[in-house]
Write a protein that holds these residues in place. Sequence first.
Motif, PDB file in Angstrom:
ATOM      1  N   ILE A   6      -2.667 -22.103 -17.493  1.00 49.69           N
ATOM      2  CA  ILE A   6      -4.047 -22.220 -17.031  1.00 49.69           C
ATOM      3  C   ILE A   6      -4.416 -20.930 -16.316  1.00 49.69           C
ATOM      4  N   TYR A   7      -5.595 -20.425 -16.613  1.00 52.76           N
ATOM      5  CA  TYR A   7      -6.102 -19.194 -16.021  1.00 52.76           C
ATOM      6  C   TYR A   7      -7.381 -19.555 -15.274  1.00 52.76           C
ATOM      7  N   TRP A  36      -7.613 -13.106 -11.477  1.00 54.05           N
ATOM      8  CA  TRP A  36      -7.286 -14.424 -12.009  1.00 54.05           C
ATOM      9  C   TRP A  36      -5.994 -14.959 -11.403  1.00 54.05           C
ATOM     10  N   THR A  37      -5.893 -16.275 -11.398  1.00 54.08           N
ATOM     11  CA  THR A  37      -4.635 -16.937 -11.085  1.00 54.08           C
ATOM     12  C   THR A  37      -4.124 -17.556 -12.367  1.00 54.08           C
ATOM     13  N   PHE A  38      -2.874 -17.252 -12.674  1.00 56.78           N
ATOM     14  CA  PHE A  38      -2.201 -17.830 -13.829  1.00 56.78           C
ATOM     15  C   PHE A  38      -1.348 -18.979 -13.315  1.00 56.78           C
ATOM     16  N   VAL A  39      -1.479 -20.142 -13.947  1.00 58.44           N
ATOM     17  CA  VAL A  39      -0.715 -21.334 -13.578  1.00 58.44           C
ATOM     18  C   VAL A  39       0.198 -21.687 -14.741  1.00 58.44           C
ATOM     19  N   SER A  40       1.477 -21.829 -14.462  1.00 58.78           N
ATOM     20  CA  SER A  40       2.449 -22.282 -15.450  1.00 58.78           C
ATOM     21  C   SER A  40       2.877 -23.679 -15.034  1.00 58.78           C
ATOM     22  N   GLU A  41       2.744 -24.628 -15.964  1.00 59.21           N
ATOM     23  CA  GLU A  41       3.033 -26.017 -15.640  1.00 59.21           C
ATOM     24  C   GLU A  41       3.725 -26.671 -16.833  1.00 59.21           C
ATOM     25  N   PRO A  42       4.837 -27.390 -16.625  1.00 55.42           N
ATOM     26  CA  PRO A  42       5.628 -27.916 -17.734  1.00 55.42           C
ATOM     27  C   PRO A  42       5.161 -29.279 -18.255  1.00 55.42           C
ATOM     28  N   ASP A  43       3.863 -29.481 -18.301  1.00 54.43           N
ATOM     29  CA  ASP A  43       3.341 -30.766 -18.751  1.00 54.43           C
ATOM     30  C   ASP A  43       1.952 -30.542 -19.341  1.00 54.43           C
ATOM     31  N   TRP A  44       1.142 -31.571 -19.358  1.00 51.88           N
ATOM     32  CA  TRP A  44      -0.180 -31.541 -19.986  1.00 51.88           C
ATOM     33  C   TRP A  44      -1.315 -31.302 -19.013  1.00 51.88           C
ATOM     34  N   LEU A  45      -1.034 -30.729 -17.846  1.00 51.20           N
ATOM     35  CA  LEU A  45      -2.068 -30.510 -16.840  1.00 51.20           C
ATOM     36  C   LEU A  45      -3.286 -29.790 -17.424  1.00 51.20           C
ATOM     37  N   GLY A  46      -3.063 -28.818 -18.285  1.00 48.28           N
ATOM     38  CA  GLY A  46      -4.157 -28.042 -18.870  1.00 48.28           C
ATOM     39  C   GLY A  46      -5.028 -28.812 -19.841  1.00 48.28           C
ATOM     40  N   THR A  47      -4.665 -30.060 -20.142  1.00 44.12           N
ATOM     41  CA  THR A  47      -5.472 -30.882 -21.051  1.00 44.12           C
ATOM     42  C   THR A  47      -6.204 -32.002 -20.329  1.00 44.12           C
ATOM     43  N   CYS A  48      -5.970 -32.148 -19.046  1.00 45.79           N
ATOM     44  CA  CYS A  48      -6.615 -33.197 -18.257  1.00 45.79           C
ATOM     45  C   CYS A  48      -8.049 -32.761 -17.964  1.00 45.79           C
ATOM     46  N   SER A  71     -12.629 -25.805 -12.373  1.00 50.58           N
ATOM     47  CA  SER A  71     -13.490 -24.703 -12.815  1.00 50.58           C
ATOM     48  C   SER A  71     -14.817 -24.625 -12.060  1.00 50.58           C
ATOM     49  N   LYS A  72     -15.090 -25.561 -11.162  1.00 46.29           N
ATOM     50  CA  LYS A  72     -16.370 -25.525 -10.444  1.00 46.29           C
ATOM     51  C   LYS A  72     -16.531 -24.211  -9.705  1.00 46.29           C
ATOM     52  N   GLY A  73     -17.669 -23.547  -9.976  1.00 40.18           N
ATOM     53  CA  GLY A  73     -17.964 -22.276  -9.338  1.00 40.18           C
ATOM     54  C   GLY A  73     -17.257 -21.086  -9.946  1.00 40.18           C
ATOM     55  N   THR A  74     -16.550 -21.294 -11.063  1.00 44.77           N
ATOM     56  CA  THR A  74     -15.793 -20.195 -11.654  1.00 44.77           C
ATOM     57  C   THR A  74     -15.524 -20.470 -13.130  1.00 44.77           C
ATOM     58  N   ARG A  75     -14.684 -19.667 -13.720  1.00 40.37           N
ATOM     59  CA  ARG A  75     -14.265 -19.832 -15.119  1.00 40.37           C
ATOM     60  C   ARG A  75     -12.805 -20.270 -15.155  1.00 40.37           C
ATOM     61  N   LEU A  76     -12.491 -21.132 -16.090  1.00 38.80           N
ATOM     62  CA  LEU A  76     -11.128 -21.594 -16.327  1.00 38.80           C
ATOM     63  C   LEU A  76     -10.874 -21.576 -17.821  1.00 38.80           C
ATOM     64  N   VAL A  77      -9.691 -21.145 -18.195  1.00 37.13           N
ATOM     65  CA  VAL A  77      -9.246 -21.190 -19.584  1.00 37.13           C
ATOM     66  C   VAL A  77      -7.865 -21.810 -19.559  1.00 37.13           C
ATOM     67  N   PHE A  98      -3.819 -17.277 -27.596  1.00 36.63           N
ATOM     68  CA  PHE A  98      -3.638 -16.098 -26.759  1.00 36.63           C
ATOM     69  C   PHE A  98      -4.760 -15.079 -26.978  1.00 36.63           C
ATOM     70  N   LEU A  99      -5.290 -15.011 -28.199  1.00 36.01           N
ATOM     71  CA  LEU A  99      -6.421 -14.121 -28.457  1.00 36.01           C
ATOM     72  C   LEU A  99      -7.688 -14.643 -27.793  1.00 36.01           C
ATOM     73  N   LEU A 100      -7.873 -15.958 -27.792  1.00 31.86           N
ATOM     74  CA  LEU A 100      -9.028 -16.536 -27.091  1.00 31.86           C
ATOM     75  C   LEU A 100      -8.906 -16.295 -25.587  1.00 31.86           C
ATOM     76  N   VAL A 101      -7.702 -16.463 -25.039  1.00 30.62           N
ATOM     77  CA  VAL A 101      -7.476 -16.181 -23.621  1.00 30.62           C
ATOM     78  C   VAL A 101      -7.832 -14.737 -23.322  1.00 30.62           C
ATOM     79  N   GLU A 102      -7.352 -13.825 -24.155  1.00 33.38           N
ATOM     80  CA  GLU A 102      -7.621 -12.405 -23.937  1.00 33.38           C
ATOM     81  C   GLU A 102      -9.116 -12.118 -23.970  1.00 33.38           C
TER      82      GLU A 102
END
Length: 186
Positions: A23-24, A66-78, A86-92, A154-158
């Motif tokens: 998560i970015y 940016w802050t990069f978050v590494s998480e070993p589960d489905w947090l990025g899909t919740c 993402s309130k007040g900012t961008r999240l990918v 990864f291209l979309l993230v970039e």
Amino acid sequence: MSLQPPDVSWLRGEYADECYSFIYVRATPEQVVARLGGRWEDFTPGPFLEDPAPRAPVGVTSIGDWTFVSEPDWLGTCEDLITELSKGTRLVSQAALGVKGLDYFYWCEDGEIRFGWGGDDGFLTETPAELVDTMEEIDRLYPSRPRLYEGPAFLLVEHLTGIRTTEHLLKSSTFKWGTIPPTTKP
């Protein structure tokens, strides 16, 4: 625009078999940890985890603004969590479970999902105008339509963050590792 396919071979090991979320968030690590319900003072420094075992801690590091978050589960899909984060900012976010061929990608702006792609469903939203050229370039680079975690995500993230996520970038970064309340995990 001329995108270059990223080298994602480093994800073939443990990351290809286990679930992960990257998560970015355009915010500071302290802000992200607080929004996730964690306590910054409880997070400890360490290297990028090469083995994202289930129940491993959440890792955060700064990459520019940016802050990069590494998480070993489905947090990025919740969806509730990522829209709130993402309130007040961008999240990918991108998440994958390579062994089952499942992967997801989200782009959120100020509490709203702007673009979603994932699972066997393909597009979860319509492609916004800001991504049309990038998606055409991805289609050109990947005519066989590989899984998102095999390059396209990864291209979309970039494109959306300016960050080219590489093995070297992550392994040369110092992360802070800690736990977040289980209620915030999907």
